[in-house]
Design an enzyme around this catalytic site. Structure first.
Site, PDB file in Angstrom:
ATOM      1  N   ARG A  81       0.837  -1.200   0.000  1.00  0.00           N
ATOM      2  CA  ARG A  81       0.000   0.000   0.000  1.00  0.00           C
ATOM      3  C   ARG A  81       0.872   1.249   0.000  1.00  0.00           C
ATOM      4  NH1 ARG A  81       0.863   2.329   4.736  1.00  0.00           N
ATOM      5  NH2 ARG A  81       1.094   1.081   6.635  1.00  0.00           N
ATOM      6  N   LEU A  84       3.505   5.232   4.982  1.00  0.00           N
ATOM      7  CA  LEU A  84       4.555   4.718   5.843  1.00  0.00           C
ATOM      8  C   LEU A  84       3.949   3.813   6.918  1.00  0.00           C
ATOM      9  CD1 LEU A  84       6.669   7.998   6.003  1.00  0.00           C
ATOM     10  CD2 LEU A  84       7.252   5.902   4.798  1.00  0.00           C
ATOM     11  N   ILE A  85       4.360   3.958   8.156  1.00  0.00           N
ATOM     12  CA  ILE A  85       3.942   3.011   9.190  1.00  0.00           C
ATOM     13  C   ILE A  85       2.658   3.456   9.880  1.00  0.00           C
ATOM     14  CG2 ILE A  85       5.286   4.088  11.058  1.00  0.00           C
ATOM     15  CD1 ILE A  85       5.975   1.154  11.946  1.00  0.00           C
ATOM     16  N   GLY A 160      -6.988   0.344   2.071  1.00  0.00           N
ATOM     17  CA  GLY A 160      -8.102   1.270   2.276  1.00  0.00           C
ATOM     18  C   GLY A 160      -7.914   2.198   3.448  1.00  0.00           C
ATOM     19  N   CYS A 178       2.334   7.184  10.271  1.00  0.00           N
ATOM     20  CA  CYS A 178       2.353   7.652   8.880  1.00  0.00           C
ATOM     21  C   CYS A 178       3.566   8.530   8.592  1.00  0.00           C
ATOM     22  CB  CYS A 178       1.057   8.378   8.533  1.00  0.00           C
ATOM     23  SG  CYS A 178      -0.423   7.368   8.788  1.00  0.00           S
TER      24      CYS A 178
END
Length: 239
Positions: A81, A84-85, A160, A178
């Site tokens: 996707r 980031l994390i 998603g 993120c």
């Protein structure tokens, strides 16, 4: 012009890797053109046991970081996707739309904006000032309440959004969510000052999704093959 018809399938509490496998089956179905007469896409709804996931920019998370996070008692998954994390865990509504963007008449950018808009509709219906910021996702009073990260190949989407309902936000304290420095996270429970569960939110979320994407959502039609909880009729009361 006909309205796109999308299936809704509830997976319940499911491991991240297992949910990836379910997404893969729906993606393959869409790529093959689907079965005769079947709707052209699906929304997969679930929650995960504690897991940290990273997107395509995974080089920032070496094996040592993975080991540290696993040591907290969470799983760790590397995915295809965007983004980031982030963290997924119980109390977080995860929605994986597996859709053909052509059926929705949307570009990828418009689709991501639509996911944000659906969650903003939901938040505002609850009296919360959901909004966009330059970084992808939905924010309430400067804190992220919904993370979004998608994958798209041959116009077919996967992955998603993840909406914090009554998630244990402490898990986010072990990462930079993120990759956005200096920003916090929040949940519907924290913002509303009362317990808000996934079951409380599924029906209004699906309504907001239908309104935003101008589609019709129907329960999965083969529950014997896909033993999950499906969406009841709206008159049947809350899920």
């Amino acid at each position: 012009m006909s309205v796109p018809v999308l299936r809704v399938r509830r997976l319940g509490l499911v491991g991240y890797a297992e949910a990836l496998g379910v997404q893969g089956r729906y993606v393959r179905e869409l790529k093959a053109g689907g079965e005769a007469g079947s709707p052209g896409g699906a929304l997969l709804l679930c929650e995960h046991p504690a897991v940290y996931t990273v997107g395509v920019r995974r080089g920032r998370y070496p094996g040592e970081e993975e080991a540290r996070l696993r040591g907290l008692g969470a799983d760790f998954q590397r995915t295809d996707r965007g983004g980031l994390i982030t963290f997924h865990g119980p109390g977080q509504l995860v929605c994986y739309p597996v859709l053909h963007l052509g059926a929705l008449r949307r570009s990828l950018r418009s689709y991501v904006c639509g996911l944000e808009s659906a969650v903003i509709r939901l938040c505002r219906g609850l009296g919360l000032p959901g909004e966009r910021q330059p970084d992808t996702g939905v924010w309430v009073r400067g804190n992220k309440i919904c993370a979004i990260g998608v994958h798209c190949a041959r116009h077919i989407t996967s992955h998603g959004l993840a909406l914090n309902c009554n998630t244990d936000l402490g898990w986010f304290g072990h990462i930079v969510p993120c990759g956005i420095v200096g920003k916090g996270v929040t949940s519907l429970t924290q913002e509303l000052g009362r317990q808000v569960t996934i079951d409380d939110i599924i029906a209004p979320f699906l309504e907001a999704f239908e309104e935003e994407f101008q589609c019709q959502l129907v329960p999965e039609q083969n529950p014997e093959q896909n033993p999950v909880q499906n969406r009841p009729d709206r008159d049947a009361g809350p899920l």
